[in-house]
Design a protein around this motif. Structure first.
Motif, short mmCIF file in Angstrom:
data_model
loop_
_atom_site.label_atom_id
_atom_site.label_comp_id
_atom_site.label_asym_id
_atom_site.label_seq_id
_atom_site.Cartn_x
_atom_site.Cartn_y
_atom_site.Cartn_z
N UNK A 166 0.80 -1.22 0.00
CA UNK A 166 0.00 0.00 0.00
C UNK A 166 0.84 1.28 0.00
N UNK A 167 1.87 1.32 0.80
CA UNK A 167 2.71 2.51 0.95
C UNK A 167 3.49 2.86 -0.33
N UNK A 168 3.66 1.89 -1.21
CA UNK A 168 4.44 2.10 -2.42
C UNK A 168 3.74 3.01 -3.43
N UNK A 169 2.46 3.26 -3.22
CA UNK A 169 1.72 4.14 -4.15
C UNK A 169 2.14 5.60 -4.03
N UNK A 170 2.76 5.97 -2.93
CA UNK A 170 3.17 7.36 -2.74
C UNK A 170 4.01 7.84 -3.92
N UNK A 171 4.94 7.01 -4.34
CA UNK A 171 5.83 7.40 -5.43
C UNK A 171 5.06 7.81 -6.68
N UNK A 172 4.04 7.05 -7.04
CA UNK A 172 3.27 7.39 -8.24
C UNK A 172 2.48 8.68 -8.06
N UNK A 173 2.15 9.04 -6.84
CA UNK A 173 1.41 10.28 -6.59
C UNK A 173 2.30 11.51 -6.73
N UNK A 174 3.58 11.37 -6.40
CA UNK A 174 4.45 12.54 -6.35
C UNK A 174 5.50 12.59 -7.45
N UNK A 175 5.58 11.56 -8.26
CA UNK A 175 6.65 11.44 -9.25
C UNK A 175 6.81 12.64 -10.17
N UNK A 176 5.72 13.22 -10.63
CA UNK A 176 5.83 14.31 -11.61
C UNK A 176 5.71 15.69 -10.97
N UNK A 177 5.77 15.75 -9.66
CA UNK A 177 5.60 17.04 -8.99
C UNK A 177 6.92 17.78 -8.81
N UNK A 178 6.92 19.09 -8.98
CA UNK A 178 8.12 19.87 -8.66
C UNK A 178 8.26 20.00 -7.14
N UNK A 179 9.43 20.35 -6.67
CA UNK A 179 9.65 20.46 -5.22
C UNK A 179 8.65 21.38 -4.50
N UNK A 180 8.27 22.49 -5.15
CA UNK A 180 7.34 23.39 -4.46
C UNK A 180 5.98 22.75 -4.23
N UNK A 181 5.60 21.78 -5.04
CA UNK A 181 4.34 21.07 -4.83
C UNK A 181 4.45 20.11 -3.65
N UNK A 182 5.64 19.59 -3.44
CA UNK A 182 5.85 18.61 -2.36
C UNK A 182 6.08 19.31 -1.02
N UNK A 183 6.81 20.42 -1.03
CA UNK A 183 7.22 21.06 0.21
C UNK A 183 6.33 22.22 0.65
N UNK A 184 5.49 22.73 -0.22
CA UNK A 184 4.66 23.88 0.13
C UNK A 184 3.30 23.45 0.65
#
Length: 180
Positions: free
Chosen positions: A14-32
């Motif tokens: 289940x936890x492995x899906x995180x990667x597919x959710x964030x793979x195409x995001x720039x850093x500001x999408x992840x950290x903001x």
């Protein structure tokens, strides 16, 4: 420990899906933070990683003690949570994968006698190790849904709010290497 097959499958993957959710995001999408009062994607991943440590502690307590009692986990009152947030997203994912293996080993070692051991949650009450594992997965899936929504919300924001974001596909092996 004999968990149901579908529970074991979810726990392993289940936890492995995180990667597919964030793979195409720039850093500001992840950290903001998209909302000042809500965690960013990175903070949510830090929370999930930290919660793995909490779950290991709880499992070990249930195995060793008679019906231990656990309060609700609140990251605001956990001094270690700040250290988790200070790590990179890649290192958090790597740590989460490692901790997941540790939990799997702990659950595999637990014999049938341990399966009947219980711990009491402040809100959910008395639960067996199997029920605690199911609770862990349900809690995690809620956080995964938050990450999924945050990732989608970033791209659906007004264009001028992230017009300076350069969208490049990520190197697919980058997070895989860190998270495995």
């Amino acid at each position: 420990m004999n968990l149901q097959d579908h529970t074991t499958e979810r726990f392993l993957n289940q936890h492995k899906t995180i990667k597919s959710y964030i793979d195409d995001l720039p850093p500001e999408a992840i950290y903001s933070r998209l909302s000042a009062d809500k965690f960013s994607i990175h903070e949510t991943i830090a929370y999930l990683t930290r919660y793995h440590h909490v779950f290991i502690y709880r499992l070990k307590s249930i195995i060793k003690e008679v019906n231990p009692f656990f309060e609700i986990y609140k990251p605001d009152y956990d001094p270690e949570f700040g250290f988790s947030c200070a790590k990179s997203t890649g290192s958090l994912l790597h740590e989460m994968y490692r901790l997941r293996e540790e939990i799997c080993a702990l659950l595999e070692k637990a014999d049938e006698e341990c399966a009947s051991r219980v711990g009491t949650h402040a809100v959910l009450g008395r639960m067996t190790i199997s029920q605690w594992t199911e609770f862990f997965l349900l809690h995690e899936s809620t956080q995964l849904f938050k990450i999924f929504k945050l990732a989608g919300s970033f791209w659906s924001m007004k264009t001028e709010q992230h017009s300076n974001v350069i969208h490049l596909p990520r190197l697919t092996n980058y997070l895989d290497e860190l998270a495995v």
